[in-house]
Design a protein around this motif. Structure first.
Motif, PDB file in Angstrom:
ATOM      1  N   GLU A   1       0.811  -1.223   0.000  1.00 22.75           N
ATOM      2  CA  GLU A   1       0.000   0.000   0.000  1.00 22.75           C
ATOM      3  C   GLU A   1       0.843   1.271   0.000  1.00 22.75           C
ATOM      4  N   GLU A   2       1.816   1.367   0.882  1.00 21.69           N
ATOM      5  CA  GLU A   2       2.604   2.601   0.991  1.00 21.69           C
ATOM      6  C   GLU A   2       3.340   2.906  -0.313  1.00 21.69           C
TER       7      GLU A   2
ATOM      8  N   ASP B   1      -6.997   2.849  -2.117  1.00 23.20           N
ATOM      9  CA  ASP B   1      -7.986   1.962  -1.487  1.00 23.20           C
ATOM     10  C   ASP B   1      -9.147   1.668  -2.421  1.00 23.20           C
ATOM     11  N   ARG B   2      -9.685   2.689  -3.059  1.00 22.97           N
ATOM     12  CA  ARG B   2     -10.859   2.466  -3.913  1.00 22.97           C
ATOM     13  C   ARG B   2     -10.498   1.728  -5.195  1.00 22.97           C
ATOM     14  N   SER B   3      -9.250   1.797  -5.632  1.00 17.27           N
ATOM     15  CA  SER B   3      -8.842   1.133  -6.872  1.00 17.27           C
ATOM     16  C   SER B   3      -8.947  -0.384  -6.790  1.00 17.27           C
ATOM     17  N   GLU B   4      -9.011  -0.899  -5.592  1.00 22.58           N
ATOM     18  CA  GLU B   4      -9.164  -2.346  -5.419  1.00 22.58           C
ATOM     19  C   GLU B   4     -10.536  -2.816  -5.903  1.00 22.58           C
TER      20      GLU B   4
ATOM     21  N   THR C   1      -7.101   7.376  -9.064  1.00 23.31           N
ATOM     22  CA  THR C   1      -7.651   6.023  -8.966  1.00 23.31           C
ATOM     23  C   THR C   1      -7.316   5.223 -10.220  1.00 23.31           C
ATOM     24  N   ALA C   2      -7.391   5.858 -11.371  1.00 25.16           N
ATOM     25  CA  ALA C   2      -7.081   5.172 -12.626  1.00 25.16           C
ATOM     26  C   ALA C   2      -5.637   4.674 -12.639  1.00 25.16           C
ATOM     27  N   VAL C   3      -4.697   5.513 -12.222  1.00 19.05           N
ATOM     28  CA  VAL C   3      -3.296   5.097 -12.167  1.00 19.05           C
ATOM     29  C   VAL C   3      -3.123   3.975 -11.141  1.00 19.05           C
TER      30      VAL C   3
END
Length: 128
Positions: free
Chosen positions: A24-25, A83-86, A44-46
């Motif tokens: 994550e970091e 987080d939301r990209s998951e 988020t796209a990246v």
């Protein structure tokens, strides 16, 4: 034995298997370096494309000096994007991207363009 193999096969199909995972970091740092000025959708796209890759090899933004200069609110936004990209797929499976500000990307030769979000064009590697 056949029943056990069938169950294992079903479980493997149900689980999203990825070649690797990005901590994550590190993912958040890369998102800042690559898309700090792209807002939540661009960040988020990246993040999605990085997750689709499963690694950060070749992602310049992970070492960008912009990371050290980023304010706290940028870090919070990048973490939210990570987080939301998951759970999103706005890049339609893309695993590479480039900015409009860059000259023609070599990915245009090896990838299929999936979408443009902000100033980034996203590509899916056709060699995989």
């Amino acid at each position: 034995m056949r029943t056990l193999l069938t169950i294992i096969a079903i479980l493997l199909l149900a689980v999203k298997v990825q070649a690797g995972t990005v901590p994550e970091e590190l993912g958040v740092r890369c998102v800042i370096g690559e898309a700090e000025d792209q807002g939540i959708e661009g960040m988020t796209a990246v993040a999605e494309a990085i997750r689709n890759r499963g690694h950060v090899r070749g992602v310049y933004g992970c070492r960008s000096p912009r990371i050290k200069k980023a304010a706290g609110s940028v870090w919070e936004l990048a973490r939210w994007a990570w987080d939301r990209s998951e759970f999103t797929n706005s890049v339609k499976g893309a695993d590479h991207w480039h900015s409009d500000r860059e000259p023609r990307a070599w990915w245009e030769k090896y990838g299929t363009r999936t979408v443009k979000i902000g100033s980034h064009k996203f590509y899916k590697d056709v060699r995989r």
